[in-house]
Design a protein around this motif. Structure first.
Motif, short mmCIF file in Angstrom:
data_model
loop_
_atom_site.label_atom_id
_atom_site.label_comp_id
_atom_site.label_asym_id
_atom_site.label_seq_id
_atom_site.Cartn_x
_atom_site.Cartn_y
_atom_site.Cartn_z
N VAL A 375 42.05 53.58 52.99
CA VAL A 375 41.87 52.88 51.71
C VAL A 375 41.92 51.40 52.03
O VAL A 375 42.90 50.90 52.58
CB VAL A 375 42.98 53.24 50.70
CG1 VAL A 375 42.81 52.42 49.43
CG2 VAL A 375 42.95 54.73 50.39
N VAL A 376 40.83 50.69 51.71
CA VAL A 376 40.73 49.26 52.03
C VAL A 376 40.72 48.49 50.71
O VAL A 376 39.79 48.62 49.91
CB VAL A 376 39.45 48.95 52.83
CG1 VAL A 376 39.41 47.46 53.20
CG2 VAL A 376 39.38 49.81 54.10
N HIS A 377 41.75 47.71 50.49
CA HIS A 377 41.85 46.88 49.28
C HIS A 377 41.50 45.44 49.64
O HIS A 377 42.12 44.85 50.54
CB HIS A 377 43.26 46.92 48.70
CG HIS A 377 43.68 48.27 48.21
ND1 HIS A 377 43.05 48.90 47.15
CD2 HIS A 377 44.66 49.12 48.62
CE1 HIS A 377 43.63 50.07 46.93
NE2 HIS A 377 44.59 50.23 47.82
N MET A 378 40.54 44.86 48.93
CA MET A 378 40.13 43.47 49.16
C MET A 378 40.46 42.64 47.93
O MET A 378 40.11 43.01 46.81
CB MET A 378 38.64 43.40 49.47
CG MET A 378 38.22 44.16 50.72
SD MET A 378 36.46 43.97 51.06
CE MET A 378 36.32 44.90 52.60
N TYR A 379 41.12 41.51 48.16
CA TYR A 379 41.51 40.62 47.07
C TYR A 379 41.10 39.20 47.41
O TYR A 379 41.31 38.74 48.54
CB TYR A 379 43.02 40.65 46.85
CG TYR A 379 43.60 42.02 46.58
CD1 TYR A 379 43.44 42.64 45.35
CD2 TYR A 379 44.30 42.70 47.58
CE1 TYR A 379 43.97 43.90 45.11
CE2 TYR A 379 44.84 43.95 47.34
CZ TYR A 379 44.67 44.55 46.10
OH TYR A 379 45.20 45.79 45.88
N MET A 422 37.84 54.81 50.81
CA MET A 422 37.75 54.08 49.55
C MET A 422 37.89 52.59 49.85
O MET A 422 38.79 52.17 50.57
CB MET A 422 38.83 54.51 48.55
CG MET A 422 38.74 53.76 47.22
SD MET A 422 39.81 54.40 45.91
CE MET A 422 41.39 53.72 46.44
N VAL A 423 36.97 51.80 49.30
CA VAL A 423 37.00 50.34 49.45
C VAL A 423 36.98 49.73 48.05
O VAL A 423 36.14 50.10 47.22
CB VAL A 423 35.80 49.82 50.27
CG1 VAL A 423 35.90 48.32 50.45
CG2 VAL A 423 35.73 50.52 51.63
N THR A 424 37.89 48.82 47.78
CA THR A 424 37.95 48.17 46.47
C THR A 424 37.90 46.65 46.63
O THR A 424 38.24 46.11 47.68
CB THR A 424 39.24 48.54 45.71
OG1 THR A 424 40.37 47.92 46.34
CG2 THR A 424 39.44 50.04 45.65
N PHE A 425 37.47 45.99 45.58
CA PHE A 425 37.52 44.52 45.52
C PHE A 425 38.02 44.11 44.14
O PHE A 425 37.60 44.67 43.13
CB PHE A 425 36.15 43.88 45.76
CG PHE A 425 36.12 42.42 45.38
CD1 PHE A 425 36.63 41.45 46.25
CD2 PHE A 425 35.65 42.01 44.13
CE1 PHE A 425 36.63 40.11 45.89
CE2 PHE A 425 35.65 40.67 43.78
CZ PHE A 425 36.14 39.71 44.65
N ARG A 426 38.89 43.12 44.14
CA ARG A 426 39.35 42.51 42.89
C ARG A 426 39.52 41.02 43.11
O ARG A 426 40.06 40.60 44.14
CB ARG A 426 40.67 43.13 42.43
CG ARG A 426 41.16 42.57 41.10
CD ARG A 426 42.44 43.25 40.65
NE ARG A 426 42.21 44.63 40.27
CZ ARG A 426 41.74 45.01 39.08
NH1 ARG A 426 41.43 44.09 38.17
NH2 ARG A 426 41.57 46.27 38.80
N CYS A 427 39.03 40.21 42.16
CA CYS A 427 39.16 38.76 42.31
C CYS A 427 40.61 38.34 42.05
O CYS A 427 41.36 39.03 41.34
CB CYS A 427 38.21 38.02 41.37
SG CYS A 427 38.59 38.17 39.62
#
Length: 576
Positions: A375-379, A422-427
């Motif tokens: 699980v890759v979370h990008m912020y 799963m890869v996500t992005f949130r500003c």
């Protein structure tokens, strides 16, 4: 008699009820006051600090000391005050300035040596400058080999500078030195941050039924009218909007970029001229290239690669003494000197000089195998969003789930069921200069990290720098301190979590971009970010050097070949 007793008992009961209600009301008021006080304690106006900006309180002794040390570490040489208005003739002119490769004993350079360059700055009249403070960038490269490395620049505070390069490949190596800003332009940038920290402003829409109003928002607002306080109670990050005339503070539905106030003085715009004195190359007074021979085995690979000035400072000290830079001269100011390059390009591929070897993930199966079960979370900002976009393009089986999010803003989520990816992005939270962001999507990175379970299958990639450029450094420092504390908590509860942080990078500059997001602002924040996370079990993507060392033009959003190299560095940290 019974009637009197009953009345008296009734009155007593009524009095008790009234007292009870008052106690409840007072307690409720105290609770509300306590919540308000918590916010107020964290954000209080201090007219003697932060240039009348909001000072963040209470700061722990440790945070206060760190803030002071960080501010001291990025102190820039002051430009002498000149009489009268700014005159372009007295400022640094790259056309009259020169650099010279210094001769080496024996006349030969080998892989593992250092190439040393002397830079002499002159003004538009051709007169030598007598003080420092210019922002110079230096690069050594070989276009045919697809090779490049960033140089380390030293300001000698007397109009002369030196640049030192690590020689890391055989063959031709050509020096480039660029003037980004003269010292006089940097003085303007400093003044703008002091006098106009709110020159970028934001808006929010408030709506209730058919009624709607727009209001100005920012980290700090002059209390000329009632304010809505949206300070985050978990992190203490401040945010305010002017209260709408006819709607409550609870009616706020979104956040957006409001506009920009430009208020530079007469003739100051001439200090930010692309063709004359902003991001212009300085010419060499002699040949600008050398031929690098195979490595001389006398030098160890340790001296060649790691911390040239920190672990082997003799060559720099010897050189400065030999050329009489220190004799009778001011103290050398290493304003943007680092221990040595973090890596270099060869055949277009980034080779790191510390950490794991950078592997090449050149096809979808290789990337999928590395990310399998992750699980890759990008912020962060749009430079982090680039990573999300790259992966969804590079992996056909990584399908983006339609969250009906604005393409600039997000949030985004992509899934690969076959490999459980799963890869996500949130500003990141405000200040964020994106288009309309719904208030429910305004999240602070520190809070998001606190909500992650973490573990060996969790990767966090974050980057936060560009949207803080117009604010005093204290604003950025507090944000990084909050994020760091959250990273420490995450790694404490889940030590196997991989945390990767992207630095800022040089960009193309116009007058607007310079006033709001100059490379000088980026460089200052880059130094603070590195110092803040030093010593933690986190990995840096050195975007500053990866853009500076590459042959492609500088850009806020680096071009695909650079992003591909950054992704390879990220994946190499995940799958060393």
């Amino acid at each position: 008699m019974k009637t009197r007793v009953c009345k008296r008992e009734f009155n007593i009961i009524l009095l008790l009820l009234v007292v009870s209600v008052l106690i409840i009301l007072l307690q409720n008021m105290k609770f509300r006051h306590a919540v308000t006080t918590i916010a107020a304690l964290r954000v209080s106006i201090n007219l003697t600090k932060n240039h009348s900006f909001f000072a963040f309180q209470p700061l722990s002794t440790e945070d206060s000391v760190e803030e002071r040390l960080l501010l001291d570490s990025i102190a820039w040489p002051e430009t002498p005050l000149l009489p009268g208005p700014v005159s372009l003739e007295n400022t640094s002119d790259p056309a009259h300035s020169t650099f010279t490769i210094l001769p080496r004993r024996g006349g030969q350079w080998h892989v593992g040596d250092q190439l040393e360059v002397m830079i002499e700055m002159c003004d538009f009249q051709g007169s030598p400058k007598r003080y420092g403070g210019d922002l110079l960038l230096a690069r050594l490269h070989n276009p045919k080999l697809g090779a490049g490395v960033a140089g380390q620049v030293v300001d000698h505070l007397n109009g002369s500078y030196s640049a030192v390069f690590s020689l890391l490949w055989e063959g031709d190596a050509q020096v480039e030195v660029m003037l980004v800003h003269p010292s006089e332009a940097i003085a303007v940038l400093c003044r703008l941050t002091k006098e106009q920290p709110d020159r970028i402003y934001f808006r929010s829409l408030f709506r209730s039924g058919s009624r709607s109003e727009s209001s100005i928002c920012n980290v700090r607002l002059h209390p000329t009218q009632p304010l809505c306080n949206y300070t985050d109670l978990r992190t203490g990050e401040p945010w305010f909007c002017y209260k709408p005339k006819n709607l409550s503070c609870d009616a706020r539905i979104n956040h957006m970029m409001g506009g920009y106030k430009q208020n530079i003085k007469a003739n100051e715009d001439k200090l930010f001229n692309n063709g004359a004195n902003m991001k212009v190359f300085i010419q060499s007074s002699a040949p600008a290239n050398v031929t690098v021979l195979p490595k001389n085995e006398v030098f160890s690979s340790r001296e060649m690669y790691r911390g040239q000035f920190e672990k082997s400072p003799r060559s720099m000290e010897h050189w400065m003494k030999a050329f009489n830079f220190l004799s009778g001269q001011p103290e050398v100011k290493s304003s943007y000197l680092t221990p040595g390059p973090s890596g270099y390009y060869y055949q277009g591929v980034w080779r790191a000089l510390g950490g794991p070897t950078v592997h090449q993930f050149n096809n979808p199966p290789a990337i999928s195998q590395c990310l399998k079960g992750k699980v890759v979370h990008m912020y962060g900002d749009s430079t982090i969003r680039q990573f999300f976009e790259y992966l969804t393009r590079a992996l056909p089986d990584l399908k983006e789930f339609d969250l009906h999010s604005p393409r600039q803003v997000g949030p985004f989520m992509a899934l690969n069921y076959a490999n459980n990816i799963m890869v996500t992005f949130r500003c990141h939270g405000p200040p964020i200069r994106f288009g309309k962001v719904h208030t429910s999507e305004l999240r602070y990175i520190a809070n998001e990290l606190d909500d992650i379970t973490g573990g060996t299958n969790t990767v966090v990639v974050l980057g936060i720098w560009s949207h803080f450029s117009t604010f005093p450094m204290e604003v950025y420092i507090q944000r990084l301190q909050n994020i760091r504390k959250a990273v420490v908590r995450l790694l404490d509860r889940a030590p196997g979590t991989v945390v990767i942080i992207r630095t800022g990078n040089p960009k193309a500059l116009t007058l607007y971009e310079t006033i709001t997001n100059s490379d000088w602002y980026t460089l200052q924040r880059d130094k603070v970010l590195r110092a803040t996370f030093k010593g933690l079990n986190v990995h840096l993507i050195d975007a500053w050097e990866m853009v500076l060392a590459h042959h492609l033009p500088h850009s806020l959003h680096p071009q695909p070949p650079i992003i591909k190299n950054m992704i390879n560095v990220i994946l190499s940290h995940i799958c060393p």
